[in-house]
Write an enzyme that holds these catalytic residues in place. Structure first.
Site, PDB file in Angstrom:
ATOM      1  N   TYR A  59       0.836  -1.212   0.000  1.00 18.09           N
ATOM      2  CA  TYR A  59       0.000   0.000   0.000  1.00 18.09           C
ATOM      3  C   TYR A  59       0.868   1.259   0.000  1.00 18.09           C
ATOM      4  CZ  TYR A  59      -4.062  -2.947   1.228  1.00 18.09           C
ATOM      5  OH  TYR A  59      -5.056  -3.895   1.241  1.00 18.09           O
TER       6      TYR A  59
HETATM    7  N1  LIG Z   1      -7.037  -8.212   0.388  1.00 16.24           N
HETATM    8  C1  LIG Z   1      -7.249  -7.456  -0.670  1.00 16.24           C
HETATM    9  O1  LIG Z   1      -6.961  -7.832  -1.809  1.00 16.24           O
HETATM   10  C2  LIG Z   1      -7.860  -6.108  -0.493  1.00 16.24           C
HETATM   11  C3  LIG Z   1      -8.315  -5.379  -1.599  1.00 16.24           C
HETATM   12  C4  LIG Z   1      -8.892  -4.125  -1.376  1.00 16.24           C
HETATM   13  C5  LIG Z   1      -8.995  -3.627  -0.083  1.00 16.24           C
HETATM   14  N2  LIG Z   1      -8.515  -4.332   0.976  1.00 16.24           N
HETATM   15  C6  LIG Z   1      -8.625  -3.846   2.371  1.00 16.24           C
HETATM   16  O2  LIG Z   1      -9.952  -3.442   2.607  1.00 16.24           O
HETATM   17  C7  LIG Z   1      -9.977  -2.072   3.019  1.00 16.24           C
HETATM   18  C8  LIG Z   1     -11.241  -1.441   2.505  1.00 16.24           C
HETATM   19  O3  LIG Z   1     -11.300  -1.593   1.079  1.00 16.24           O
HETATM   20  P1  LIG Z   1     -11.890  -0.454   0.181  1.00 16.24           P
HETATM   21  O4  LIG Z   1     -11.149   0.817   0.429  1.00 16.24           O
HETATM   22  O5  LIG Z   1     -11.942  -0.964  -1.200  1.00 16.24           O
HETATM   23  O6  LIG Z   1     -13.359  -0.345   0.838  1.00 16.24           O
HETATM   24  P2  LIG Z   1     -14.692   0.341   0.417  1.00 16.24           P
HETATM   25  O7  LIG Z   1     -15.342   0.666   1.712  1.00 16.24           O
HETATM   26  O8  LIG Z   1     -15.457  -0.459  -0.544  1.00 16.24           O
HETATM   27  O9  LIG Z   1     -14.273   1.701  -0.322  1.00 16.24           O
HETATM   28  C9  LIG Z   1     -13.658   2.738   0.372  1.00 16.24           C
HETATM   29  C10 LIG Z   1     -13.726   4.010  -0.454  1.00 16.24           C
HETATM   30  O10 LIG Z   1     -15.078   4.426  -0.616  1.00 16.24           O
HETATM   31  C11 LIG Z   1     -15.190   5.821  -0.410  1.00 16.24           C
HETATM   32  N3  LIG Z   1     -15.940   6.001   0.842  1.00 16.24           N
HETATM   33  C12 LIG Z   1     -15.727   5.344   2.020  1.00 16.24           C
HETATM   34  N4  LIG Z   1     -16.617   5.733   2.935  1.00 16.24           N
HETATM   35  C13 LIG Z   1     -17.407   6.637   2.353  1.00 16.24           C
HETATM   36  C14 LIG Z   1     -18.520   7.399   2.814  1.00 16.24           C
HETATM   37  N5  LIG Z   1     -18.963   7.287   4.064  1.00 16.24           N
HETATM   38  N6  LIG Z   1     -19.124   8.231   1.931  1.00 16.24           N
HETATM   39  C15 LIG Z   1     -18.680   8.355   0.673  1.00 16.24           C
HETATM   40  N7  LIG Z   1     -17.625   7.668   0.171  1.00 16.24           N
HETATM   41  C16 LIG Z   1     -16.995   6.819   1.014  1.00 16.24           C
HETATM   42  C17 LIG Z   1     -13.775   6.360  -0.318  1.00 16.24           C
HETATM   43  O11 LIG Z   1     -13.272   6.637  -1.613  1.00 16.24           O
HETATM   44  P3  LIG Z   1     -13.480   8.066  -2.374  1.00 16.24           P
HETATM   45  O12 LIG Z   1     -13.754   9.116  -1.348  1.00 16.24           O
HETATM   46  O13 LIG Z   1     -12.234   8.273  -3.134  1.00 16.24           O
HETATM   47  O14 LIG Z   1     -14.670   7.844  -3.257  1.00 16.24           O
HETATM   48  C18 LIG Z   1     -13.008   5.159   0.216  1.00 16.24           C
HETATM   49  O15 LIG Z   1     -11.650   5.187  -0.104  1.00 16.24           O
HETATM   50  C19 LIG Z   1      -8.671  -1.486   2.465  1.00 16.24           C
HETATM   51  O16 LIG Z   1      -8.255  -0.344   3.156  1.00 16.24           O
HETATM   52  C20 LIG Z   1      -7.739  -2.645   2.666  1.00 16.24           C
HETATM   53  O17 LIG Z   1      -7.303  -2.692   4.010  1.00 16.24           O
HETATM   54  C21 LIG Z   1      -7.971  -5.580   0.788  1.00 16.24           C
END
Ligand SMILES: NC(=O)c1ccc[n+]([C@@H]2O[C@H](COP(=O)([O-])OP(=O)(O)OC[C@H]3O[C@@H](n4cnc5c(N)ncnc54)[C@H](OP(=O)(O)O)[C@@H]3O)[C@@H](O)[C@H]2O)c1
Length: 351
Positions: A59
């Site tokens: 990351y």
């Molecule tokens: N193992 C794996 O392969 C893998 C892959 C992906 C993620 N992960 C883990 O999972 C965690 C979460 O994944 P993700 O970031 O993809 O999760 P997600 O919750 O689906 O998306 C998060 C994104 O959505 C937007 N967001 C979040 N809360 C919001 C709200 N209340 N209102 C409006 N927009 C909002 C933000 O982006 P914007 O503001 O830019 O729109 C944020 O970066 C990561 O940090 C990581 O630790 C693991």
């Protein structure tokens, strides 16, 4: 429910919050949180009682681990935090190839290299939960179990889990570990949301059978399920807008229809759509702790508030129906009609 509704992660002694803080957004990058914002997100999550911090060596080129390590040290809470990081992706790869093949994958040589580098960036001498980030497709599962088990015995990691792998890989690892009476994987980290329910066919049953918890990633589908994107709009802002590394695969007709139901339920509850999507993920059987990602402090606050929602049976049923995956071969085998064929027309209840 609050973030202090602690539970064990799968069949293990690792005590975790219902929401885990994902830190993929920490560090430099177009859709990331800069250091002061990342610190505010970390502090708010800890202030709410959250205890799981999830990062990865890859990351922000290692910056996320560096920031997380710094925040944990400054908070003086190393003993209270479940620090999770990951190995597996290769940071030396270039578009033209030519990277170091020993800087990725699940072979013993890379795991030892990756863990030492992570510990250095994190400024700690152990990781609580070490994830294989991605299955490399070639390393024997027995070697992975051996290497990670050795690291548990050496005190460099406390537990390990598998992310982004076929269900059989995790199941084989669990079986080898159980037969040898050595540490095995305690959890699976997988994409799981109302618009990504593929894991229900093989991974969730395998996790249940092996005593592993599931930790969903992208429960908001990268922000899609917050409802902030408009169909066909071009001026929307956020991670999925414009040129972005995630593409626009979430903008499918089926997903917009699911989002309509999420919004309807959100309207009934007087809550944002994203909170309903998170509450749905948290309510799924087998889910141990759900990863939340945020780019701003306000987003995190809203996501934490999802823990206080309890969807009723009717709301869950409508969300399930709208998002039901197309039944594949495995799901078809579990159909009641097939059971009746097998048991002479009787509905035999299982254990
Ligand atoms: N193992 C794996 O392969 C893998 C892959 C992906 C993620 N992960 C883990 O999972 C965690 C979460 O994944 P993700 O970031 O993809 O999760 P997600 O919750 O689906 O998306 C998060 C994104 O959505 C937007 N967001 C979040 N809360 C919001 C709200 N209340 N209102 C409006 N927009 C909002 C933000 O982006 P914007 O503001 O830019 O729109 C944020 O970066 C990561 O940090 C990581 O630790 C693991």
């Amino acid at each position: 429910m609050s973030l202090t509704a602690y539970r064990t992660l799968g069949c293990s002694g690792l005590v975790v919050s219902p929401l885990a803080l994902g830190t993929m957004t920490f560090g430099s990058g177009g859709w990331n949180a800069d250091a002061p914002t990342a610190r505010a997100i970390f502090d708010a999550y800890r202030g709410a009682g959250g205890n799981v911090i999830d990062t990865a060596d890859i990351y922000a080129g290692g910056e996320s681990e560096t920031l997380v390590g710094q925040f944990i040290r400054d908070s003086g809470a190393r003993d209270a935090v479940v620090l999770a990081t990951k190995f597996g992706f290769n940071a030396t790869a270039t578009a033209s190839g030519g990277g170091n093949p020993h800087a990725g994958g699940a072979g013993a040589k890379n795991i030892h290299r990756a863990l030492d580098a992570s510990l250095q960036r994190l400024g700690t001498d152990y990781v609580d939960l070490y994830w294989m980030h991605v299955w490399d497709g070639v390393t024997p599962v027995a070697e992975i179990v051996q290497t990670l088990g050795d690291l548990v015995r050496a005190g460099k990691i406390r537990y390990f889990g598998f992310s982004d792998m076929p269900a059989w890989v995790a199941m084989q690892a669990a079986t080898i570990a159980a037969e040898r009476h050595v540490p095995g994987p305690i959890a699976m980290q997988l994409e799981y949301s109302l618009v990504a329910r593929d894991i229900e066919a093989e991974h969730l049953p395998a996790a249940r059978a092996a005593g592993m918890a599931v930790m969903p990633w992208s429960p908001l589908a990268g922000g899609f399920l917050t409802g902030k994107y408009r169909r066909g709009a071009t001026g929307d802002t956020g991670r999925l807008s414009g040129a972005n590394p995630f593409g626009n695969s979430k903008f499918a007709d089926r997903n917009w229809a699911i989002l309509d139901v999420v919004k309807a339920v959100a309207g009934e509850l007087g809550r944002p759509a994203g909170q309903v999507a998170l509450a749905w993920a948290m309510a799924q059987p087998g889910v141990g702790s759900t990863l939340v990602g945020a780019r701003t402090r306000e987003q995190l606050d809203s996501n934490i508030a999802a823990a206080t929602i309890r969807l009723d049976d009717d709301q869950l049923a409508r969300l399930d129906a709208a998002s039901a995956p197309t039944p594949g071969f495995t799901a078809a085998l579990a159909a009641p009609a097939v059971r009746r064929l097998i048991f002479g027309g009787h509905d035999v209840a299982g254990w």
